[in-house]
Design a protein around this motif. Structure first.
Motif, short mmCIF file in Angstrom:
data_model
loop_
_atom_site.label_atom_id
_atom_site.label_comp_id
_atom_site.label_asym_id
_atom_site.label_seq_id
_atom_site.Cartn_x
_atom_site.Cartn_y
_atom_site.Cartn_z
N ASN A 124 -42.29 -24.75 61.26
CA ASN A 124 -41.00 -24.09 61.07
C ASN A 124 -40.90 -22.78 61.84
O ASN A 124 -39.83 -22.42 62.34
CB ASN A 124 -40.75 -23.83 59.58
N GLU A 125 -42.01 -22.07 61.92
CA GLU A 125 -42.00 -20.79 62.64
C GLU A 125 -41.70 -20.99 64.12
O GLU A 125 -40.93 -20.24 64.72
CB GLU A 125 -43.35 -20.09 62.48
N ASP A 128 -37.89 -22.67 64.37
CA ASP A 128 -36.84 -21.73 63.97
C ASP A 128 -36.88 -20.44 64.78
O ASP A 128 -35.85 -19.75 64.92
CB ASP A 128 -36.96 -21.39 62.48
N VAL A 132 -34.72 -23.69 68.10
CA VAL A 132 -33.38 -23.86 67.52
C VAL A 132 -32.40 -22.75 67.92
O VAL A 132 -31.24 -23.04 68.27
CB VAL A 132 -33.46 -23.96 65.98
N SER A 182 -35.16 -14.95 71.34
CA SER A 182 -34.78 -15.46 70.02
C SER A 182 -34.37 -14.31 69.10
O SER A 182 -33.43 -14.43 68.31
CB SER A 182 -35.96 -16.21 69.39
N ARG A 186 -30.74 -13.63 67.16
CA ARG A 186 -30.60 -13.40 65.72
C ARG A 186 -29.84 -12.11 65.44
O ARG A 186 -29.00 -12.05 64.54
CB ARG A 186 -31.98 -13.35 65.06
#
Length: 209
Positions: A124-125, A128, A132, A182, A186
């Motif tokens: 997931n790290e 995400d 993604v 990334s 965000r």
């Protein structure tokens, strides 16, 4: 005459060296449907070669524009179909492996890996934090550019994560640039959310007056 012979021998040896080098270099991109820029491909294979040489791991990419699933397919059936598709890919990979899969139309990304890495890789790290955000970004970049950046970003993060677990430095690493992109994405998204909430609150308060 001798010079001509020496020249021919030199040419033949150079060609043999070229072919040997290309035989030793592997293509870690199993499929990309022409979604990945050639420069990104070259960098991915460079990282892949060094990762295999120094870490003993095969890091693969399989990207598809679509898996050809029915638009009205049920979620449970979609998940099962994708799982079966990925299992077919794994039949032909060399172990130990890490496989990054992307299916654009199905908005699907996944990370599969050998049991050897279950304590080293946080799925997931990586997805995400590195893949993604770039695929989902709402900007003027083309799909081609997004998939290229996301794939390279995620691939480099996988290699760096495994290298760090063994205290090994990869010369082909892209460093912190992937994480920075990334993080910027965000920050932009969070800013938009905050601004949206402020605008909504202002509109409500103005309406009450």
């Amino acid at each position: 005459m001798k010079k001509s012979i020496f020249f021919r021998v030199g040419v033949i040896l150079s060609l043999l060296l070229f072919f040997c080098q290309n035989l030793s270099a592997q293509n870690f991109i199993l499929n990309d449907d022409s979604l990945i820029d050639q420069r990104a491909k070259d960098k991915i294979n460079q990282i892949g070669d060094e990762a295999k040489s120094k870490l003993g791991v095969n890091i693969y990419v399989y990207a598809k524009s679509t898996l050809g699933l029915d638009e009205n397919i049920k979620t449970k059936e979609k998940i099962e179909a994708i799982k079966n598709f990925e299992n077919q890919i794994l039949i032909n990979v060399e172990k130990p492996y890490v496989l990054l899969t992307i299916a654009v139309e199905e908005t699907h990304v996944n990370l599969l890996f050998s049991d050897d890495f279950k304590n080293q890789i946080n799925k997931n790290e990586i997805l995400d934090g590195y893949v993604v955000p770039l695929l989902a970004s709402k900007d003027k970049n083309t799909l081609f550019a997004k998939v290229s950046a996301a794939t390279l970003n995620g691939y480099a993060a996988i290699a760096d994560t495994l290298a760090e677990s063994k205290n090994i430095k990869l010369e082909s690493s892209i460093g912190n640039s992937g994480k920075v992109s990334s993080t910027i994405w965000r920050v932009v998204m969070y800013t938009l959310i905050v601004l949206g909430l402020l605008a909504y609150t202002y509109a409500i308060l103005k309406k009450r007056k």
